[in-house]
Design a protein around this motif. Structure first.
Motif, PDB file in Angstrom:
ATOM      1  N   SER A  72      31.086  17.017 -40.763  1.00 54.51           N
ATOM      2  CA  SER A  72      30.602  15.746 -40.220  1.00 54.51           C
ATOM      3  C   SER A  72      29.578  15.084 -40.817  1.00 54.51           C
ATOM      4  O   SER A  72      29.626  14.019 -41.026  1.00 54.51           O
ATOM      5  CB  SER A  72      30.601  15.621 -38.628  1.00 54.51           C
ATOM      6  N   HIS A  73      28.501  15.771 -40.767  1.00 56.38           N
ATOM      7  CA  HIS A  73      27.207  15.221 -41.422  1.00 56.38           C
ATOM      8  C   HIS A  73      27.291  14.949 -43.096  1.00 56.38           C
ATOM      9  O   HIS A  73      26.956  13.712 -43.523  1.00 56.38           O
ATOM     10  CB  HIS A  73      26.094  16.344 -41.431  1.00 56.38           C
TER      11      HIS A  73
ATOM     12  N   LEU B 232      29.183  11.445 -42.872  1.00 56.03           N
ATOM     13  CA  LEU B 232      28.227  10.475 -42.327  1.00 56.03           C
ATOM     14  C   LEU B 232      27.551   9.969 -43.407  1.00 56.03           C
ATOM     15  O   LEU B 232      27.233   8.767 -43.886  1.00 56.03           O
ATOM     16  CB  LEU B 232      27.240  10.745 -41.251  1.00 56.03           C
ATOM     17  N   LYS B 233      26.986  11.016 -44.422  1.00 54.24           N
ATOM     18  CA  LYS B 233      26.241  10.775 -45.557  1.00 54.24           C
ATOM     19  C   LYS B 233      27.279   9.954 -46.186  1.00 54.24           C
ATOM     20  O   LYS B 233      26.551   8.811 -47.294  1.00 54.24           O
ATOM     21  CB  LYS B 233      25.727  11.978 -46.347  1.00 54.24           C
TER      22      LYS B 233
ATOM     23  N   LYS C  63      29.531   7.894 -45.902  1.00 54.72           N
ATOM     24  CA  LYS C  63      29.697   6.352 -45.375  1.00 54.72           C
ATOM     25  C   LYS C  63      28.441   5.644 -45.518  1.00 54.72           C
ATOM     26  O   LYS C  63      28.605   4.649 -45.794  1.00 54.72           O
ATOM     27  CB  LYS C  63      30.066   6.525 -43.711  1.00 54.72           C
TER      28      LYS C  63
END
Length: 340
Positions: free
Chosen positions: A84-85, A88-89, A91
């Motif tokens: 997930s992280h 996010l990066k 995106k």
């Protein structure tokens, strides 16, 4: 006349009795050739010839981990990190890339316009400024593309698939545990590349060679394999040697197994246990040749059953004495009463 026959028969009897006193009476048997024999069973272990040790290539949280001893098919997921992280990066980088693309296109448009106006009033300094602005944004775009590629590479590492079919062992992590880069995770052992290994007393070394057949006893079933490698002097003991033989996928890595050698030899014979006597340096058997002369031969037992021994001995034109062995001496001449 009857007296004549009586004395003749009596003379023959006395002659036979004197001969019997001189030559001991024995019973003999022909040696039985055998095709092969089995050694006793030895304990062994099933090992994998291909073991991979997995280490983390990322910092992050493991959200999927196999169990110790779990069977995993080739290309199935071995373990997964929380992605997930990273997403996010990615995106955020894509948003930044979109903005930089717009800025680059604007700078490029200005530079093109000023280049056309160079002869119509635009100064050299203004043209160089527009070119510089365009190149700065191009470099930033290149840098952000590299960052996205590196991030994609890391995202691909968050899911690891099995390189072959095998079993997981020595798990060193738990699900939802935070992992650091280079941390050891577990071992993964190939089930399609297995071997038998075991330690055998040194006395058997002379009986076997590469290509000797091996009988396996595993989960109440018997299998066959062939000896492929042996180490005459192992680190465990100077009185034993280590063997290796290939196995198929009927077996499970790290399981215990029993094995024994199938020995083939043209000079293997089977004898009755009654034929064996104690000699000065161990066990022996009495042999008698065509001239009825006896000799005591030392033997080494290779295998035994209820009433039989298997020994390695070449005795052409000789028979084995199994009755009348007491008080015999080398070189004695005997009388054979029965022979089997």
């Amino acid at each position: 006349m009857y007296k004549k026959y009586f004395f003749l028969i009596f003379g023959l009897f006395i002659s036979y009795a004197l001969h019997a006193q001189q030559n001991k009476i024995v019973s003999t048997m022909e040696p039985t050739l055998v095709d092969h024999f089995h050694t006793e069973y030895f304990p062994g272990q099933i090992i994998s010839n291909q073991t991979m040790r997995f280490y983390s290539e990322l910092n992050g949280k493991l959200i999927s981990v196999p169990r110790n001893g779990q069977f995993v098919q080739k290309d199935a997921i071995l373990f997964k990190f929380d992605v997930s992280h990273y997403l996010l990066k990615k995106k955020a980088l894509k948003t930044k890339k979109s903005r930089l693309n717009a800025e680059f296109e604007l700078a490029k448009s200005k530079y093109t316009r000023y280049k056309k106006l160079k002869n119509g009033g635009a100064s050299k300094e203004e043209l160089e400024t527009r070119l510089y602005e365009m190149r700065v944004r191009a470099l930033k775009l290149k840098e952000i593309n590299v960052n996205i590629e590196e991030l994609n590479y890391q995202i691909n590492k968050t899911t690891v698939r099995a390189p072959f079919t095998g079993y997981v062992y020595n798990i060193n992590v738990n699900e939802n545990e935070l992992i650091t880069e280079s941390q050891f995770l577990f071992e993964f052992k190939n089930i399609n590349d297995l071997s038998l290994t075991g330690t055998v007393p040194l006395k058997h070394l002379s009986q076997i060679n590469i290509s000797t057949k091996i009988q396996l006893l595993y989960k109440d079933k018997t299998y066959l394999t062939t000896l492929k490698r042996l180490l005459p002097f192992n680190e465990i003991s100077s009185d034993s040697f280590e063997i290796f033989a290939p196995l198929d996928n009927h077996f499970i890595v790290n399981d215990a197994i029993l094995f024994r050698f199938i020995i083939h030899d043209d000079s293997l014979i089977e004898i009755n246990k009654k034929s064996v006597v104690f000699a000065e340096k161990g066990l022996g058997i009495w042999l008698v040749n065509k001239q009825n002369i006896v000799s005591l031969i030392p033997i080494t037992l290779l295998s035994s059953s209820k009433d039989k021994y298997i020994i390695k001995l070449s005795i052409p034109n000789k028979k084995i004495i199994f009755q009348g062995k007491s008080n015999l001496k080398n070189g004695d001449k005997v009388t054979i009463s029965t022979s089997t």
